[in-house]
Scaffold this motif. Sequence first.
Motif, PDB file in Angstrom:
ATOM      1  N   LEU A   1      -1.249   2.027  12.564  1.00  0.00           N
ATOM      2  CA  LEU A   1      -0.147   2.360  11.605  1.00  0.00           C
ATOM      3  C   LEU A   1       0.050   0.834  10.634  1.00  0.00           C
ATOM      4  N   HIS A   2      -1.383   0.125  10.472  1.00  0.00           N
ATOM      5  CA  HIS A   2      -1.153  -0.952   9.511  1.00  0.00           C
ATOM      6  C   HIS A   2       0.042  -1.620   9.530  1.00  0.00           C
ATOM      7  N   TRP A   3       0.529  -2.250  11.071  1.00  0.00           N
ATOM      8  CA  TRP A   3       2.158  -2.374  11.525  1.00  0.00           C
ATOM      9  C   TRP A   3       1.539  -4.608  11.103  1.00  0.00           C
ATOM     10  N   HIS A   4       0.322  -4.750  12.011  1.00  0.00           N
ATOM     11  CA  HIS A   4       0.113  -6.322  11.494  1.00  0.00           C
ATOM     12  C   HIS A   4      -1.301  -6.575  11.977  1.00  0.00           C
ATOM     13  N   HIS A   5      -1.928  -7.480  12.007  1.00  0.00           N
ATOM     14  CA  HIS A   5      -3.336  -7.644  12.537  1.00  0.00           C
ATOM     15  C   HIS A   5      -3.286  -8.664  13.416  1.00  0.00           C
ATOM     16  N   PHE A   6      -4.519  -9.641  13.672  1.00  0.00           N
ATOM     17  CA  PHE A   6      -4.787 -10.003  15.160  1.00  0.00           C
ATOM     18  C   PHE A   6      -3.882 -11.136  14.328  1.00  0.00           C
ATOM     19  N   TYR A   7      -4.630 -11.380  13.123  1.00  0.00           N
ATOM     20  CA  TYR A   7      -3.956 -13.270  12.607  1.00  0.00           C
ATOM     21  C   TYR A   7      -3.658 -12.518  11.138  1.00  0.00           C
ATOM     22  N   ASP A   8      -1.815 -13.102  11.176  1.00  0.00           N
ATOM     23  CA  ASP A   8      -1.276 -12.803  10.195  1.00  0.00           C
ATOM     24  C   ASP A   8      -0.772 -13.469   8.731  1.00  0.00           C
ATOM     25  N   LYS A   9      -1.481 -15.254   9.729  1.00  0.00           N
ATOM     26  CA  LYS A   9      -1.092 -15.611   8.658  1.00  0.00           C
ATOM     27  C   LYS A   9      -1.747 -16.880   7.506  1.00  0.00           C
ATOM     28  N   SER A  10      -2.713 -15.009   6.745  1.00  0.00           N
ATOM     29  CA  SER A  10      -3.304 -15.941   5.420  1.00  0.00           C
ATOM     30  C   SER A  10      -4.200 -14.668   4.766  1.00  0.00           C
ATOM     31  N   THR A  11      -4.547 -14.781   4.343  1.00  0.00           N
ATOM     32  CA  THR A  11      -4.441 -12.917   3.492  1.00  0.00           C
ATOM     33  C   THR A  11      -5.455 -11.947   4.337  1.00  0.00           C
ATOM     34  N   THR A  12      -5.005 -10.757   3.389  1.00  0.00           N
ATOM     35  CA  THR A  12      -6.013  -9.569   4.391  1.00  0.00           C
ATOM     36  C   THR A  12      -7.199  -9.209   4.917  1.00  0.00           C
ATOM     37  N   GLU A  13      -8.063  -9.948   3.718  1.00  0.00           N
ATOM     38  CA  GLU A  13      -9.784 -10.029   4.567  1.00  0.00           C
ATOM     39  C   GLU A  13      -9.411 -11.205   5.530  1.00  0.00           C
ATOM     40  N   VAL A  14      -8.247 -12.043   5.244  1.00  0.00           N
ATOM     41  CA  VAL A  14      -8.421 -13.463   6.955  1.00  0.00           C
ATOM     42  C   VAL A  14      -8.633 -11.811   8.070  1.00  0.00           C
ATOM     43  N   GLY A  15      -7.379 -11.673   8.145  1.00  0.00           N
ATOM     44  CA  GLY A  15      -6.452 -10.348   9.101  1.00  0.00           C
ATOM     45  C   GLY A  15      -7.928  -9.881   9.622  1.00  0.00           C
ATOM     46  N   LEU A  16      -7.845  -8.639   8.580  1.00  0.00           N
ATOM     47  CA  LEU A  16      -8.918  -7.558   8.967  1.00  0.00           C
ATOM     48  C   LEU A  16     -10.395  -8.743   9.949  1.00  0.00           C
ATOM     49  N   VAL A  17     -11.133  -9.645   9.312  1.00  0.00           N
ATOM     50  CA  VAL A  17     -11.368 -10.397  10.088  1.00  0.00           C
ATOM     51  C   VAL A  17     -10.954 -10.577  11.714  1.00  0.00           C
ATOM     52  N   SER A  18     -10.133 -11.140  11.809  1.00  0.00           N
ATOM     53  CA  SER A  18      -9.871 -11.442  12.679  1.00  0.00           C
ATOM     54  C   SER A  18     -10.130 -10.254  13.299  1.00  0.00           C
ATOM     55  N   ASP A  19      -8.820  -8.996  13.198  1.00  0.00           N
ATOM     56  CA  ASP A  19      -9.444  -7.344  14.420  1.00  0.00           C
ATOM     57  C   ASP A  19     -10.387  -7.288  14.334  1.00  0.00           C
ATOM     58  N   GLY A  20     -11.793  -7.308  13.580  1.00  0.00           N
ATOM     59  CA  GLY A  20     -13.005  -6.987  13.802  1.00  0.00           C
ATOM     60  C   GLY A  20     -13.355  -7.844  15.387  1.00  0.00           C
ATOM     61  N   LEU A  21     -13.468  -8.992  15.278  1.00  0.00           N
ATOM     62  CA  LEU A  21     -13.462 -10.130  16.307  1.00  0.00           C
ATOM     63  C   LEU A  21     -12.416  -9.713  17.695  1.00  0.00           C
ATOM     64  N   PHE A  22     -11.435  -9.452  16.920  1.00  0.00           N
ATOM     65  CA  PHE A  22     -10.506  -8.213  18.754  1.00  0.00           C
ATOM     66  C   PHE A  22     -10.975  -7.268  18.935  1.00  0.00           C
ATOM     67  N   HIS A  23     -11.650  -6.584  18.225  1.00  0.00           N
ATOM     68  CA  HIS A  23     -12.337  -5.187  18.143  1.00  0.00           C
ATOM     69  C   HIS A  23     -13.197  -5.593  19.192  1.00  0.00           C
ATOM     70  N   ALA A  24     -14.065  -6.657  19.118  1.00  0.00           N
ATOM     71  CA  ALA A  24     -15.864  -6.725  19.449  1.00  0.00           C
ATOM     72  C   ALA A  24     -15.341  -7.310  20.491  1.00  0.00           C
ATOM     73  N   PHE A  25     -13.957  -7.944  21.283  1.00  0.00           N
ATOM     74  CA  PHE A  25     -14.216  -8.844  22.234  1.00  0.00           C
ATOM     75  C   PHE A  25     -13.335  -7.631  23.682  1.00  0.00           C
ATOM     76  N   SER A  26     -12.611  -6.216  23.093  1.00  0.00           N
ATOM     77  CA  SER A  26     -12.525  -5.232  23.612  1.00  0.00           C
ATOM     78  C   SER A  26     -13.447  -4.700  24.308  1.00  0.00           C
ATOM     79  N   TRP A  27     -14.538  -3.952  23.812  1.00  0.00           N
ATOM     80  CA  TRP A  27     -15.550  -4.143  24.042  1.00  0.00           C
ATOM     81  C   TRP A  27     -16.019  -4.490  24.384  1.00  0.00           C
ATOM     82  N   PHE A  28     -16.570  -5.942  24.791  1.00  0.00           N
ATOM     83  CA  PHE A  28     -17.490  -6.520  25.822  1.00  0.00           C
ATOM     84  C   PHE A  28     -16.846  -6.041  26.778  1.00  0.00           C
TER      85      PHE A  28
END
Length: 157
Positions: free
Chosen positions: A36-63
């Motif tokens: 849906l592209h409603w938000h990123h895990f961290y939205d207080k910075s650039t889209t690139e930072v938001g995507l990195v935060s999403d990746g870390l969040f995704h890794a956490f969920s898999w662990f």
Amino acid sequence: MDSARFSYAGRNAWSGLLVGIAIAAFIDEAVFHQILHWHHFYDKSTTEVGLVSDGLFHAFSWFATVGGLFMRADLRRRHALWPMRWWGNVLIGSGGFQLYDGTIQHKAMRLHQIRYVEHVFIYDLIWNVAAALMIVIGLALVVRARVPSRVKKAGTP
């Protein structure tokens, strides 16, 4: 109920909680972040930072997924899996994570909102009520799993 399952009650709870947190995190990441592209895990910075935060969040969920499922497999191997208690804790973990996300991350820390729209209140309300319902249903299952069967065999006092 045999004594092995009672002695592993805590492990059943932790395994279910981890899997529940992982499920909620995975659904949040996949649906609200990626589809849906409603938000990123961290939205207080650039889209690139938001995507990195999403990746870390995704890794956490898999662990959390891997850890919880390894514990569940060990419980099954030991014949100590307590399914109702486990599923109750899955719901408690999912609801607890969702409630934490909706109250702490969305409102207190303002890391992101569920959706950036004018009337976000309805989204927050649905998000947090759904979380509370999962917790209540999960608690009911855990309590029900703790209550010993009151059915007695024929002929016993």
